[in-house]
Design an enzyme around this catalytic site. Structure first.
Site, mmCIF file in Angstrom:
data_model
loop_
_atom_site.group_PDB
_atom_site.id
_atom_site.type_symbol
_atom_site.label_atom_id
_atom_site.label_comp_id
_atom_site.label_asym_id
_atom_site.label_seq_id
_atom_site.Cartn_x
_atom_site.Cartn_y
_atom_site.Cartn_z
ATOM 1 N N LYS A 27 48.378 49.175 66.969
ATOM 2 C CA LYS A 27 48.268 48.714 68.367
ATOM 3 C C LYS A 27 47.476 49.721 69.205
ATOM 4 O O LYS A 27 46.600 49.329 69.982
ATOM 5 C CB LYS A 27 49.676 48.505 68.941
ATOM 6 C CG LYS A 27 49.692 48.006 70.373
ATOM 7 C CD LYS A 27 50.917 47.185 70.667
ATOM 8 C CE LYS A 27 52.196 48.002 70.748
ATOM 9 N NZ LYS A 27 52.291 48.810 71.990
ATOM 10 N N GLY A 99 52.171 48.664 78.626
ATOM 11 C CA GLY A 99 51.978 49.935 79.332
ATOM 12 C C GLY A 99 50.689 50.608 78.893
ATOM 13 O O GLY A 99 49.959 51.174 79.718
ATOM 14 N N SER A 172 52.719 62.318 77.048
ATOM 15 C CA SER A 172 52.319 60.910 77.044
ATOM 16 C C SER A 172 50.845 60.767 76.671
ATOM 17 O O SER A 172 49.960 61.238 77.386
ATOM 18 C CB SER A 172 52.560 60.288 78.421
ATOM 19 O OG SER A 172 51.904 59.035 78.499
ATOM 20 N N GLN A 174 49.388 58.007 76.784
ATOM 21 C CA GLN A 174 48.812 57.069 77.749
ATOM 22 C C GLN A 174 48.244 57.820 78.944
ATOM 23 O O GLN A 174 47.156 57.514 79.428
ATOM 24 C CB GLN A 174 49.868 56.060 78.203
ATOM 25 C CG GLN A 174 50.312 55.158 77.061
ATOM 26 C CD GLN A 174 51.424 54.202 77.455
ATOM 27 O OE1 GLN A 174 51.923 54.241 78.575
ATOM 28 N NE2 GLN A 174 51.814 53.343 76.524
ATOM 29 N N ASP A 325 58.167 55.703 69.474
ATOM 30 C CA ASP A 325 58.463 54.266 69.446
ATOM 31 C C ASP A 325 59.456 53.892 68.351
ATOM 32 O O ASP A 325 59.857 52.722 68.258
ATOM 33 C CB ASP A 325 57.172 53.463 69.250
ATOM 34 C CG ASP A 325 56.293 53.506 70.494
ATOM 35 O OD1 ASP A 325 56.831 53.711 71.600
ATOM 36 O OD2 ASP A 325 55.071 53.332 70.351
ATOM 37 N N ARG A 356 65.312 52.276 76.354
ATOM 38 C CA ARG A 356 65.613 52.005 74.936
ATOM 39 C C ARG A 356 66.905 52.671 74.465
ATOM 40 O O ARG A 356 67.535 52.186 73.521
ATOM 41 C CB ARG A 356 64.429 52.424 74.060
ATOM 42 C CG ARG A 356 63.278 51.449 74.198
ATOM 43 C CD ARG A 356 62.091 51.782 73.334
ATOM 44 N NE ARG A 356 61.183 50.631 73.297
ATOM 45 C CZ ARG A 356 59.916 50.691 72.911
ATOM 46 N NH1 ARG A 356 59.394 51.841 72.518
ATOM 47 N NH2 ARG A 356 59.175 49.601 72.900
ATOM 48 N N ARG A 401 60.426 46.060 70.452
ATOM 49 C CA ARG A 401 61.020 46.948 69.432
ATOM 50 C C ARG A 401 62.556 46.866 69.434
ATOM 51 O O ARG A 401 63.190 47.076 68.407
ATOM 52 C CB ARG A 401 60.542 48.392 69.609
ATOM 53 C CG ARG A 401 59.027 48.502 69.447
ATOM 54 C CD ARG A 401 58.526 49.885 69.143
ATOM 55 N NE ARG A 401 57.106 49.971 69.432
ATOM 56 C CZ ARG A 401 56.119 49.510 68.647
ATOM 57 N NH1 ARG A 401 56.402 48.946 67.495
ATOM 58 N NH2 ARG A 401 54.856 49.621 69.008
HETATM 59 C C1 S3P Z 1 50.844 54.728 73.212
HETATM 60 C C2 S3P Z 1 51.531 55.832 73.621
HETATM 61 C C3 S3P Z 1 52.997 55.908 73.699
HETATM 62 C C4 S3P Z 1 53.683 54.748 72.975
HETATM 63 C C5 S3P Z 1 52.990 53.447 73.207
HETATM 64 C C6 S3P Z 1 51.550 53.510 72.764
HETATM 65 C C7 S3P Z 1 49.374 54.777 73.196
HETATM 66 O O1 S3P Z 1 53.392 55.897 75.054
HETATM 67 O O2 S3P Z 1 55.040 54.658 73.363
HETATM 68 O O3 S3P Z 1 53.641 52.412 72.479
HETATM 69 O O4 S3P Z 1 48.738 53.906 72.551
HETATM 70 O O5 S3P Z 1 48.808 55.692 73.810
HETATM 71 P P1 S3P Z 1 53.392 57.272 75.905
HETATM 72 O O6 S3P Z 1 52.061 57.835 75.730
HETATM 73 O O7 S3P Z 1 53.652 56.917 77.330
HETATM 74 O O8 S3P Z 1 54.502 58.077 75.291
#
Ligand code: S3P
Length: 444
Positions: A27, A99, A172, A174, A325, A356, A401
């Site tokens: 993903k 997210g 993070s 993200q 995750d 979670r 999940r």
């Molecule tokens: C992800 C980062 C993770 C993860 C999410 C996918 C990504 O989140 O939980 O399912 O693709 O960068 P965080 O970066 O907020 O921990």
């Protein structure tokens, strides 16, 4: 996009799970393939893309930003607009449940001189966005959202962005990725420093697309420096299969008596593989077969067999980011092991698609398992193989999940387990039910 009415699903004790499980594409890498392809002039070709709703929503968003994104046979073909070339969308960008989608898009668009309004489903609208809009403000972008920094939110991009140096306050990927994507259209060098290493797909893929990016481990943490305004080169990408999806058939095989399951071609990037190390530390019969490198990433076929001798452990907190995750499904394995599993340093779990820790603790307790929890830790007291009573309906809070974890719990429990809504599973693992049924699982 938001899904329709809730669809409950029940999993009952399964016979042995056997066979080969080909899980979908990663993903994280799928989102990034679409976004980076859209920021590149020329044709990027992607095979193995996860066709889950989260990724499809990102594909739709990239079209709204001016890129061409279409599927030709098995290949997704993206004609991008180049660094700095995103166009102002004509409508609100709806990222559904994702997210990753919304945070990466906010970053990519924040250094373009137009405003974008983002929204999502009830889960996404409850999640914190300030962690992304705070660093984006340093580039010159401004965000106007609901109270608590929630969606819907309008981000007015910086017409004349400046590069930033940012120490991420939360572990993070993200947040890191949003800053790097914003840095693509800022002149000069954007630097992100993370104290704990998180998944590094953005760094690897930016390098693959031809950006100048360096990563250095220092006493301050991992220092990632990106030179802005590169000309990205189109790529041919083969998306590896998702270790976070592989976790479900693997863990199911470990706890369902007599099982023996092969899950081929799983990316084992060390920033993602923490669950598998943890399972092996617990005594799982989990082997990496045919270990190799593909597209610069370590890959192996995972083989998982029923493991009645698993013991609870204290999961090393420094491993949290590499398995963030996977704690929900780990808690299901822990419930079927002997002894207590302790998980610390996991407060990020409280701001995922759902809280979670709370979602799993509530359902596990109902199913006869003792769980204790605090702000950033939880403990699961194992009941040993087959020791979980089950016989519950678990609330899944629009969290894929959580839904998959409780269905796997049902496969190893004395009485069936129902989830109140299996719909969100389609965000990341649309073939979950068919794949698990082919291995021998029973759903109704
Ligand atoms: C992800 C980062 C993770 C993860 C999410 C996918 C990504 O989140 O939980 O399912 O693709 O960068 P965080 O970066 O907020 O921990």
């Amino acid at each position: 996009m938001s899904h329709g009415p809730a669809t409950p699903l029940t999993a009952a004790a399964a016979g042995p799970l056997t066979g080969t499980a080909h899980v979908p594409g990663d993903k994280s890498i799928s989102h990034r393939s679409l976004i980076l392809g859209a920021m590149t002039v020329g044709e990027t070709r992607v095979t193995g893309l996860l066709e889950g709703q989260d990724v499809l929503d990102t594909g739709r968003a990239m079209r709204a930003f001016g890129a061409q994104v279409e599927k030709q046979g098995d290949t997704w073909v993206i004609h991008g607009v180049g660094t700095g070339g995103l166009a102002e969308p004509e409508d609100v960008i709806d990222c559904g449940n994702s997210g990753t989608g919304v945070r990466l898009l906010m970053g990519a668009a924040a250094t373009h001189g137009f405003a974008v309004t983002y929204t999502g489903d009830a889960s996404l609208r409850s999640r914190p966005m300030a962690r992304v809009t705070d660093p984006l403000a340093l580039f010159g972008a401004r965000a106007y959202g609901r109270s608590g920094g929630r969606l819907p939110m309008t981000v007015v991009g910086a017409a004349e962005p400046v590069p930033v140096r940012y120490v991420t306050p939360v572990p993070s990927a993200q947040v890191k990725s949003a800053v790097l994507l914003a840095g693509l259209n800022a002149p000069g060098e954007t630097v992100v420093i993370e104290r704990e290493a998180t998944r590094d797909h953005s760094e690897r893929m930016l390098r693959g697309f031809g950006a100048e990016i360096t990563v250095e481990d220092t006493s301050e943490g991992r220092v990632i420096a990106l030179t802005g305004q590169p000309e990205l080169r189109p790529q041919t990408i083969v998306v590896p299969r998702d270790p976070s999806s592989a976790a479900f058939p693997v863990c199911a095989a470990l706890i369902v008596p007599g099982s023996d399951v092969l899950v081929p071609n799983i990316g084992l990037n060390p920033t993602r593989a923490g669950l598998f190390e943890t399972l092996r530390d617990m005594g799982a019969d989990l082997t990496y077969e045919n270990a190799r490198e593909e597209g610069g990433e370590p890959v192996a076929d995972l083989r998982a067999r029923f493991s009645p001798a698993m013991k609870g452990i204290e999961v090393p907190p420094e491993r949290a980011a590499s398995m963030i995750d996977e704690y929900p499904i780990l808690s299901v394995v822990a419930a079927n092991a002997e002894g207590t599993t302790v998980m610390r340093g996991v407060k990020e779990l409280r701001v995922k698609e759902s809280d979670r820790i709370d979602a799993m603790a509530t359902g596990l307790r109902d199913a006869g398992v003792t769980v204790r929890d605090g702000a950033d830790w939880w403990k699961v007291e194992g009941r040993g193989p087959g020791g979980v009573t089950g016989g519950i309906t678990a609330a899944t809070h629009l969290d894929h999940r959580i839904a998959m974890s409780f269905l796997i719990l049902g496969m190893a429990s004395q009485k069936p387990v129902t989830v109140d809504d299996a719909g969100p599973i389609a965000t990341s693992f649309p073939i979950f039910r068919d794949l698990m049924t082919a291995l021998g699982a029973t759903f109704s």
